[in-house]
Design a protein around this motif. Structure first.
Motif, PDB file in Angstrom:
ATOM      1  N   ALA A 126       0.811  -1.222   0.000  1.00 35.57           N
ATOM      2  CA  ALA A 126       0.000   0.000   0.000  1.00 35.57           C
ATOM      3  C   ALA A 126       0.842   1.270   0.000  1.00 35.57           C
ATOM      4  O   ALA A 126       0.562   2.216  -0.752  1.00 35.57           O
ATOM      5  CB  ALA A 126      -0.950  -0.007   1.194  1.00 35.57           C
ATOM      6  N   ASP A 127       1.885   1.315   0.830  1.00 38.33           N
ATOM      7  CA  ASP A 127       2.689   2.536   0.908  1.00 38.33           C
ATOM      8  C   ASP A 127       3.428   2.799  -0.399  1.00 38.33           C
ATOM      9  O   ASP A 127       3.430   3.932  -0.914  1.00 38.33           O
ATOM     10  CB  ASP A 127       3.687   2.442   2.063  1.00 38.33           C
ATOM     11  CG  ASP A 127       3.017   2.496   3.423  1.00 38.33           C
ATOM     12  OD1 ASP A 127       1.807   2.814   3.490  1.00 38.33           O
ATOM     13  OD2 ASP A 127       3.698   2.204   4.425  1.00 38.33           O
ATOM     14  N   ASP A 128       4.073   1.776  -0.955  1.00 37.33           N
ATOM     15  CA  ASP A 128       4.799   1.949  -2.213  1.00 37.33           C
ATOM     16  C   ASP A 128       3.850   2.287  -3.352  1.00 37.33           C
ATOM     17  O   ASP A 128       4.170   3.112  -4.229  1.00 37.33           O
ATOM     18  CB  ASP A 128       5.586   0.683  -2.551  1.00 37.33           C
ATOM     19  CG  ASP A 128       6.810   0.504  -1.661  1.00 37.33           C
ATOM     20  OD1 ASP A 128       7.186   1.458  -0.962  1.00 37.33           O
ATOM     21  OD2 ASP A 128       7.380  -0.606  -1.673  1.00 37.33           O
ATOM     22  N   TYR A 129       2.693   1.646  -3.365  1.00 41.96           N
ATOM     23  CA  TYR A 129       1.699   1.910  -4.426  1.00 41.96           C
ATOM     24  C   TYR A 129       1.298   3.383  -4.429  1.00 41.96           C
ATOM     25  O   TYR A 129       1.269   4.030  -5.483  1.00 41.96           O
ATOM     26  CB  TYR A 129       0.480   1.019  -4.198  1.00 41.96           C
ATOM     27  CG  TYR A 129      -0.629   1.227  -5.204  1.00 41.96           C
ATOM     28  CD1 TYR A 129      -0.636   0.523  -6.408  1.00 41.96           C
ATOM     29  CD2 TYR A 129      -1.664   2.120  -4.960  1.00 41.96           C
ATOM     30  CE1 TYR A 129      -1.654   0.706  -7.335  1.00 41.96           C
ATOM     31  CE2 TYR A 129      -2.682   2.312  -5.879  1.00 41.96           C
ATOM     32  CZ  TYR A 129      -2.668   1.600  -7.067  1.00 41.96           C
ATOM     33  OH  TYR A 129      -3.686   1.791  -7.987  1.00 41.96           O
ATOM     34  N   HIS A 130       1.021   3.920  -3.268  1.00 45.67           N
ATOM     35  CA  HIS A 130       0.585   5.312  -3.224  1.00 45.67           C
ATOM     36  C   HIS A 130       1.740   6.287  -3.421  1.00 45.67           C
ATOM     37  O   HIS A 130       1.539   7.383  -3.939  1.00 45.67           O
ATOM     38  CB  HIS A 130      -0.171   5.584  -1.922  1.00 45.67           C
ATOM     39  CG  HIS A 130      -1.555   5.022  -1.937  1.00 45.67           C
ATOM     40  ND1 HIS A 130      -1.868   3.779  -1.423  1.00 45.67           N
ATOM     41  CD2 HIS A 130      -2.698   5.505  -2.474  1.00 45.67           C
ATOM     42  CE1 HIS A 130      -3.140   3.540  -1.610  1.00 45.67           C
ATOM     43  NE2 HIS A 130      -3.675   4.560  -2.249  1.00 45.67           N
ATOM     44  N   ALA A 131       2.936   5.886  -3.030  1.00 44.91           N
ATOM     45  CA  ALA A 131       4.094   6.734  -3.307  1.00 44.91           C
ATOM     46  C   ALA A 131       4.295   6.889  -4.808  1.00 44.91           C
ATOM     47  O   ALA A 131       4.666   7.966  -5.293  1.00 44.91           O
ATOM     48  CB  ALA A 131       5.342   6.146  -2.654  1.00 44.91           C
ATOM     49  N   GLU A 132       4.029   5.816  -5.554  1.00 45.92           N
ATOM     50  CA  GLU A 132       4.240   5.850  -7.007  1.00 45.92           C
ATOM     51  C   GLU A 132       3.042   6.410  -7.767  1.00 45.92           C
ATOM     52  O   GLU A 132       3.206   7.172  -8.728  1.00 45.92           O
ATOM     53  CB  GLU A 132       4.538   4.443  -7.527  1.00 45.92           C
ATOM     54  CG  GLU A 132       4.826   4.411  -9.030  1.00 45.92           C
ATOM     55  CD  GLU A 132       5.343   3.077  -9.507  1.00 45.92           C
ATOM     56  OE1 GLU A 132       5.621   2.960 -10.706  1.00 45.92           O
ATOM     57  OE2 GLU A 132       5.493   2.157  -8.678  1.00 45.92           O
ATOM     58  N   HIS A 133       1.830   6.058  -7.366  1.00 48.92           N
ATOM     59  CA  HIS A 133       0.643   6.382  -8.160  1.00 48.92           C
ATOM     60  C   HIS A 133      -0.299   7.397  -7.514  1.00 48.92           C
ATOM     61  O   HIS A 133      -1.238   7.858  -8.174  1.00 48.92           O
ATOM     62  CB  HIS A 133      -0.156   5.108  -8.447  1.00 48.92           C
ATOM     63  CG  HIS A 133       0.621   4.043  -9.142  1.00 48.92           C
ATOM     64  ND1 HIS A 133       1.233   4.244 -10.367  1.00 48.92           N
ATOM     65  CD2 HIS A 133       0.902   2.764  -8.792  1.00 48.92           C
ATOM     66  CE1 HIS A 133       1.845   3.133 -10.737  1.00 48.92           C
ATOM     67  NE2 HIS A 133       1.665   2.233  -9.802  1.00 48.92           N
TER      68      HIS A 133
END
Length: 277
Positions: free
Chosen positions: A39-46
């Motif tokens: 979740a954290d990486d997904y929102h950092a990227e998108h």
């Protein structure tokens, strides 16, 4: 497996890919843990592309404000299935709807809570699986899903049956998924993603596993015909099939989506359906 998701794979102990089936319980468990870890990486990227209060149907950039696939939403009780951080639900709320946002992942819903605090737009959040909706019959005026839940559930017919159950007569169910033809190509936005390597008719899911063989990520493939038959089987009517074209000047690469591939074949299928009156 990819560098893009390296931290989630490391957290879950992912070691490889298995060519095997995955039932409903395993798919739920794996994807709940996966989206919590990513979740954290997904929102950092998108997160910047998705926004806090916006309704994007797909990486091609088609917005509900332009497509109008849900029709008028003011005053309507709308269920978002697989909401992630719920920007679509907040967009609906800002236009007078009464949305409820559902996701299997506590990690994703944590981002929804943070976005609500940033924007001041709060919507009810529910943690549950799309094939086990915790709502009363005929309790929603519409339902939607923008790349949420549908590809990650083992029995898509169960999802559609559940959505049909909670919809009122005449209500719309509109959902966006990877275009089924994308299954035949490698998950590569570059030239390597232009060569067919898989059978369109092979429904074996994509399963990542840990050293003990337990699934850490599961994604299920259906043909276009599979989707249509499952929708009809759930008593829903297919109203439209939208295949967004890659817009001029759109340069963003998102996973397998890229200008190169987008100019040649569709990446997204949006199926617009209705529960009969």
């Amino acid at each position: 497996m990819s560098d893009q998701h390296a931290s989630a794979e490391a957290a879950l102990g992912t070691t490889g890919i298995a060519q095997r089936a995955a039932d409903a319980a395993e798919s739920r468990a794996a994807n709940r843990l996966w989206w919590d870890a990513d979740a954290d990486d997904y929102h950092a990227e998108h997160g910047g592309f998705l926004g806090d209060v916006d309704f994007l149907w797909c990486p091609e950039g088609l917005r509900e404000q332009d497509a109008g696939l849900l029709g008028p939403v003011a005053g309507q009780r709308v269920l978002e299935v697989g909401c992630g951080s719920a920007p679509c639900a907040r967009w609906l709320a800002a236009r007078g709807a009464r949305p409820v946002a559902l996701d299997i992942s506590a990690g994703m819903l944590r981002h929804a809570v943070a976005a609500a605090e940033r924007t001041g737009i709060t919507v009810p959040l529910v943690q549950a699986s799309a094939d086990q909706l915790p709502f009363a019959d005929a309790s929603f005026d519409a339902a939607c899903s923008a790349f949420g839940a549908v590809p990650f559930v083992a029995d898509v017919g169960a999802v559609f049956a559940e959505v049909a159950r909670v919809l009122r007569p005449g209500a719309r169910w509109v959902f966006a998924v990877n275009h089924p033809m994308r299954w035949i190509f490698p998950d590569d936005p570059g030239p390597g993603g232009l060569t067919v390597t898989h059978s369109y008719f092979d429904r074996t899911p994509y399963v990542e596993v840990d050293a003990q063989g337990r699934a850490t990520y599961v994604e299920h493939h259906r043909t276009m015909g599979d989707y249509v038959r499952a929708l009809v089987g759930a008593g829903l009517e297919l109203v439209d099939l939208v295949e967004p074209e890659w817009p001029a000047g759109h340069t963003r690469t998102w996973g397998q989506w890229s200008p190169l591939r987008g100019r040649l074949f569709p990446g997204t299928a949006i199926l617009s359906t209705r529960k009969p009156r």
